[in-house]
Design a protein around this motif. Structure first.
Motif, PDB file in Angstrom:
ATOM      1  N   TYR A  13      -5.649  -2.012 -15.298  1.00  0.00           N
ATOM      2  CA  TYR A  13      -4.899  -1.937 -14.114  1.00  0.00           C
ATOM      3  C   TYR A  13      -4.128  -3.027 -13.828  1.00  0.00           C
ATOM      4  CZ  TYR A  13      -4.198  -2.483  -9.106  1.00  0.00           C
ATOM      5  OH  TYR A  13      -3.477  -2.643  -7.842  1.00  0.00           O
ATOM      6  N   THR A  47      -9.937  -1.531  -9.549  1.00  0.00           N
ATOM      7  CA  THR A  47      -9.462  -1.433  -8.277  1.00  0.00           C
ATOM      8  C   THR A  47     -10.341  -1.337  -7.016  1.00  0.00           C
ATOM      9  OG1 THR A  47      -9.318   0.860  -8.136  1.00  0.00           O
ATOM     10  CG2 THR A  47      -7.263   0.000  -9.139  1.00  0.00           C
ATOM     11  N   ALA A 100      -4.554   1.172  -4.400  1.00  0.00           N
ATOM     12  CA  ALA A 100      -4.081  -0.154  -4.638  1.00  0.00           C
ATOM     13  C   ALA A 100      -2.635   0.193  -5.581  1.00  0.00           C
ATOM     14  CB  ALA A 100      -5.164  -0.537  -5.906  1.00  0.00           C
ATOM     15  N   ALA A 105      -2.550   3.442  -7.249  1.00  0.00           N
ATOM     16  CA  ALA A 105      -3.375   4.095  -8.452  1.00  0.00           C
ATOM     17  C   ALA A 105      -3.344   5.582  -8.633  1.00  0.00           C
ATOM     18  CB  ALA A 105      -4.923   3.437  -8.338  1.00  0.00           C
TER      19      ALA A 105
END
Length: 239
Positions: A117, A163, A169, A188
């Protein structure tokens, strides 16, 4: 042995209606280019012929495209993804649908799987990552036959967990600077939408995008280390 199911998705909050359908029988037609049944294939290196010579009517021939595929890991200075097109063409010549596992995030700078991420938050990394994907879509368009592209193996599972299952996010999608992604959210969920957007922008309409369903995405490893856990509730959660 690997089996493939063509689908695509972005993050969304599960509603009561979604929960009711979890684990239910799938409906609808398979994507154009896939057989109307479970499709089965194997992984094979580009120059191997075992699948062709096995006498088995395999559906798909499977290979990981890792970072570096675009210039054949340094052996093709043209950097145009010709290796990928040759691989698709070889699969077709042997009678198989090419199945690409697009697995390039891990070799982008900034860490490994635990930083998946974090890498999506880096605009330069996303420009590199999606720039390579655009080239793959261009070569798939040139191939002009069905090709299954599996989206980043466990990538959606990493994003969900890293996340905290927050689709909003931050991720540098429009911020990557790729003009094709300018209208997407920097989230995301936008990361997943970028695959669809690049396919449409390039016009690679015979590409079938698919997700890898991770056996540990629910937070329990039901494939290897927690086999005593009841299966269906975890499958429903990941679905």
């Amino acid at each position: 042995m690997n089996s493939f199911h063509g689908t695509h998705s972005a993050f969304s909050s599960q509603t009561d209606a979604d929960a009711d359908t979890a684990g239910a029988e799938a409906h609808g037609d398979p994507p154009d280019g896939l057989p109307a049944r479970l499709a089965v294939g194997l992984m094979e290196e580009p120059d191997q012929t075992w699948m062709r010579d096995s006498g088995v009517a395999w559906d798909l021939r499977y290979h990981y495209f890792t970072k570096g595929w675009r210039d054949n890991w340094g052996w093709d200075p043209t950097n145009t993804g010709a290796w990928g097109l040759r691989w698709m063409t070889a699969c077709d010549a042997h009678g198989f649908i090419p199945a690409v596992q697009y697995y390039c995030m891990n070799d982008e700078p900034g860490g490994g799987e635990d930083q998946f991420y974090e890498k999506t938050r880096n605009a330069a990394t996303m420009a590199s990552y999606f720039g390579d994907l655009k080239v793959l879509m261009e070569r798939a368009k040139e191939f002009d036959k069905p090709v299954l592209i599996m989206v980043e193996a466990d990538g959606f599972a990493y994003l969900e967990r890293q996340t905290g299952e927050d689709p909003d996010a931050y991720a540098a999608i429009a911020d990557s600077g790729l003009p094709e992604l300018a209208g997407l959210p920097n989230t995301a969920a936008g990361w997943g939408l970028a695959f669809l957007q690049l396919r449409e922008a390039v016009g690679a309409h015979k590409v079938i995008l698919g997700l890898h369903i991770s056996a540990w995405a629910s937070g329990k490893d039901i494939a290897c280390f927690q086999t005593e856990v009841p299966l269906q509730p975890e499958v429903d959660k990941v679905y």
